[in-house]
Design a protein around this motif. Structure first.
Motif, PDB file in Angstrom:
ATOM      1  N   GLY A   2      77.073 -41.940  51.286  1.00  0.00           N
ATOM      2  CA  GLY A   2      78.410 -42.247  50.768  1.00  0.00           C
ATOM      3  C   GLY A   2      78.971 -43.573  51.255  1.00  0.00           C
ATOM      4  O   GLY A   2      79.971 -44.069  50.738  1.00  0.00           O
ATOM      5  N   MET A   3      78.328 -44.165  52.268  1.00  0.00           N
ATOM      6  CA  MET A   3      78.770 -45.489  52.716  1.00  0.00           C
ATOM      7  C   MET A   3      78.440 -46.559  51.671  1.00  0.00           C
ATOM      8  O   MET A   3      79.066 -47.609  51.628  1.00  0.00           O
ATOM      9  N   GLN A   4      77.448 -46.295  50.836  1.00  0.00           N
ATOM     10  CA  GLN A   4      76.947 -47.356  49.952  1.00  0.00           C
ATOM     11  C   GLN A   4      77.872 -47.719  48.783  1.00  0.00           C
ATOM     12  O   GLN A   4      78.135 -48.913  48.578  1.00  0.00           O
ATOM     13  N   PRO A   5      78.368 -46.723  48.015  1.00  0.00           N
ATOM     14  CA  PRO A   5      79.187 -47.106  46.854  1.00  0.00           C
ATOM     15  C   PRO A   5      80.404 -47.945  47.252  1.00  0.00           C
ATOM     16  O   PRO A   5      80.754 -48.904  46.556  1.00  0.00           O
ATOM     17  N   SER A  59      75.216 -35.228  48.186  1.00  0.00           N
ATOM     18  CA  SER A  59      76.104 -34.976  47.057  1.00  0.00           C
ATOM     19  C   SER A  59      75.834 -35.950  45.912  1.00  0.00           C
ATOM     20  O   SER A  59      75.753 -37.161  46.110  1.00  0.00           O
ATOM     21  N   SER A  60      75.718 -35.397  44.703  1.00  0.00           N
ATOM     22  CA  SER A  60      75.369 -36.200  43.521  1.00  0.00           C
ATOM     23  C   SER A  60      76.417 -37.246  43.182  1.00  0.00           C
ATOM     24  O   SER A  60      76.128 -38.210  42.473  1.00  0.00           O
ATOM     25  N   ILE A  61      77.633 -37.066  43.681  1.00  0.00           N
ATOM     26  CA  ILE A  61      78.707 -38.005  43.345  1.00  0.00           C
ATOM     27  C   ILE A  61      78.324 -39.436  43.717  1.00  0.00           C
ATOM     28  O   ILE A  61      78.740 -40.384  43.066  1.00  0.00           O
ATOM     29  N   PHE A  62      77.506 -39.581  44.759  1.00  0.00           N
ATOM     30  CA  PHE A  62      77.181 -40.928  45.239  1.00  0.00           C
ATOM     31  C   PHE A  62      76.083 -41.596  44.415  1.00  0.00           C
ATOM     32  O   PHE A  62      75.681 -42.709  44.706  1.00  0.00           O
ATOM     33  N   ASN A  63      75.619 -40.903  43.390  1.00  0.00           N
ATOM     34  CA  ASN A  63      74.641 -41.511  42.491  1.00  0.00           C
ATOM     35  C   ASN A  63      75.302 -42.177  41.287  1.00  0.00           C
ATOM     36  O   ASN A  63      74.628 -42.608  40.358  1.00  0.00           O
ATOM     37  N   TYR A  64      76.639 -42.230  41.321  1.00  0.00           N
ATOM     38  CA  TYR A  64      77.361 -42.962  40.278  1.00  0.00           C
ATOM     39  C   TYR A  64      77.737 -44.345  40.832  1.00  0.00           C
ATOM     40  O   TYR A  64      78.047 -44.470  42.016  1.00  0.00           O
ATOM     41  N   PRO A  65      77.721 -45.372  39.976  1.00  0.00           N
ATOM     42  CA  PRO A  65      77.986 -46.740  40.452  1.00  0.00           C
ATOM     43  C   PRO A  65      79.483 -47.031  40.606  1.00  0.00           C
ATOM     44  O   PRO A  65      80.312 -46.393  39.964  1.00  0.00           O
ATOM     45  N   THR A  66      79.817 -47.982  41.484  1.00  0.00           N
ATOM     46  CA  THR A  66      81.211 -48.446  41.631  1.00  0.00           C
ATOM     47  C   THR A  66      81.344 -49.783  40.900  1.00  0.00           C
ATOM     48  O   THR A  66      80.963 -50.814  41.423  1.00  0.00           O
ATOM     49  N   LEU A  67      81.885 -49.724  39.689  1.00  0.00           N
ATOM     50  CA  LEU A  67      81.874 -50.896  38.810  1.00  0.00           C
ATOM     51  C   LEU A  67      83.017 -51.871  39.054  1.00  0.00           C
ATOM     52  O   LEU A  67      82.889 -53.060  38.819  1.00  0.00           O
ATOM     53  N   THR A  68      84.180 -51.356  39.495  1.00  0.00           N
ATOM     54  CA  THR A  68      85.333 -52.237  39.722  1.00  0.00           C
ATOM     55  C   THR A  68      86.005 -51.868  41.044  1.00  0.00           C
ATOM     56  O   THR A  68      85.721 -50.813  41.616  1.00  0.00           O
TER      57      THR A  68
END
Lengths: 94, 312
Positions: free
Chosen positions: B47-50, B107-116
């Motif tokens: 979760g640190m990554q996004p 958690s799968s939530i962290f497999n979504y990208p942070t676009l903005t």
């Protein structure tokens, strides 16, 4: 060479006047690094004024399996508690 | 004798007392805890990554300092939780290996990208908000070290959620473009946030036993409902909507009705098919491998000084 750092148990004194309390553990190569890591992991919000780190292997603990016999000596000594003694209600300051 | 131990374990759990590391516990209880706490720890670390993605591009020094502190907290949360798994006999290196080999999940939530940059705010508000809903009941979980780690984590998550909401309020007071950016981000994160509570109760294989052991305190659907109820007034105050046409106050139930997330998408992401699954694991693996020389050098330094002290 194994790169696995030993485990340290961390104890933090929350503020002056309180005991050090166990807060968790961490891995570090030596005592000095364990202290620094403990500061960063367990006291990021002024949770402590003093930290102890102890190698986890140096802790000797009582076993919960022998809980009853181990603490039995205190179990039957009710006379060690002040409530054991009946004192008349009208005797003050006692 | 075994029955005796089991009875004592059951009684401790039933009486809302805590199981502590050296207590006898059923193998299944230990395995379930290691799996759940490790998965939780991995989630904090991945979760640190996004959000880390935005540290170098934060729009002000204030936002950068806040984001750094938040990402550092996630690392800390991962460490509290790894420390709890070790009280159960798990090995830290083994857990890291399992994560980077894809043998344990996060958690799968962290497999979504942070676009903005609005995503930083929405993650704080909705993703950390959902995490808080999940985690507050875990402060009363039956395993002592896990419960204590959760108490510490929940205190810190409150900062995460509030900084996110404040960030969004600031953007909503800005230009129309900024407001659109916030709404777009909410549209992308709402459904994944609802998925964070796990599959519907009818399909959740682990729930029943975990509730009996009081590891888990509420079902997935109960927590999801609670999260929706909490989030609606916050969305109204912010001036954004959630992308769910079925979302509506139900006066009879005294709760919001809402639609179901796309569970096919959920399982697809769990099984590795999300936008960022590969990137997240590759990044974690690289960080671990690139850090090997530091771990070795520090260990060599410690060994050298131990020898000197021994000789003195």
């Amino acid at each position: 060479m194994s790169t696995s750092w030993p485990l340290w148990e961390v104890f933090v004194r929350g503020k002056r006047g309180l005991n050090h309390v166990h807060v968790g553990s961490l891995h570090a190569p030596d005592a000095e690094m364990a202290l620094r890591n403990a500061r960063d992991v367990y006291t990021r919000r002024n949770e402590g004024v003093s930290i102890w780190v102890v190698p986890a292997t140096e802790i000797t603990a009582s076993s919960p399996d022998e809980k009853d016999p181990f603490f039995a000596p205190a179990g039957d000594k009710v006379y060690r508690h002040p409530t054991f003694y009946a004192i008349p209600e009208d005797v003050p300051h006692l | 004798m075994a029955d005796d131990l089991e009875l004592r374990f059951e009684r401790t759990v039933q009486s809302e007392s805590r199981i502590e590391p050296r207590d006898w516990m059923p193998d299944g209880y230990r395995k379930t805890l290691i799996r759940q706490i490790a998965q939780h720890a991995h989630s904090e670390i991945i979760g640190m990554q996004p959000e880390g993605n935005w540290i170098s591009r934060a729009p002000s020094l204030r936002r950068k300092a806040i984001l750094l502190a938040k990402v550092q907290d996630e690392a800390g949360h991962g460490l509290y939780l790894y420390s709890a798994t070790e009280t159960l006999g798990a090995d830290r290196e083994d857990l890291t290996t399992k994560l980077i080999e894809g043998r344990q999940k996060y958690s799968s939530i962290f497999n979504y990208p942070t676009l903005t940059f609005a995503d930083v705010g929405v993650i704080g508000w909705l993703v950390d908000g959902a995490a808080i809903c999940n985690q507050v009941p875990l402060c009363r979980t039956s395993y002592g070290p896990y419960a204590r780690a959760m108490i510490r984590i929940c205190k810190e998550e409150s900062f995460h959620q509030r900084q996110g909401y404040e960030l969004l309020m600031t953007m909503m007071r800005g230009t129309q473009q900024q407001r659109d950016m916030v709404q777009d981000s909410v549209n992308r994160w709402w459904w994944p946030a609802l998925m964070m509570f796990g599959p519907p109760d009818a399909e959740s294989t682990n729930t029943e036993q975990s509730m009996a052991w009081r590891i888990k305190r509420d079902t997935n659907d109960e927590l999801r409902q609670k999260f929706v109820n909490m989030s609606m007034p916050q969305a109204e105050a912010l001036g954004v909507t959630f992308p769910d046409p079925e979302l509506e106050w139900n006066a009879d139930r005294g709760e919001y009705d809402f639609g179901q997330p796309d569970w096919d998408e959920f399982w697809q992401v769990v099984k590795g098919g999300g936008v960022c699954n590969e990137q997240r694991i590759a990044h974690r693996r690289k960080a671990h491998e690139d850090g090997a020389w530091v771990r070795e050098a520090a260990a060599a330094h410690a060994a050298k000084h131990a020898r000197k002290e021994g000789a003195a």
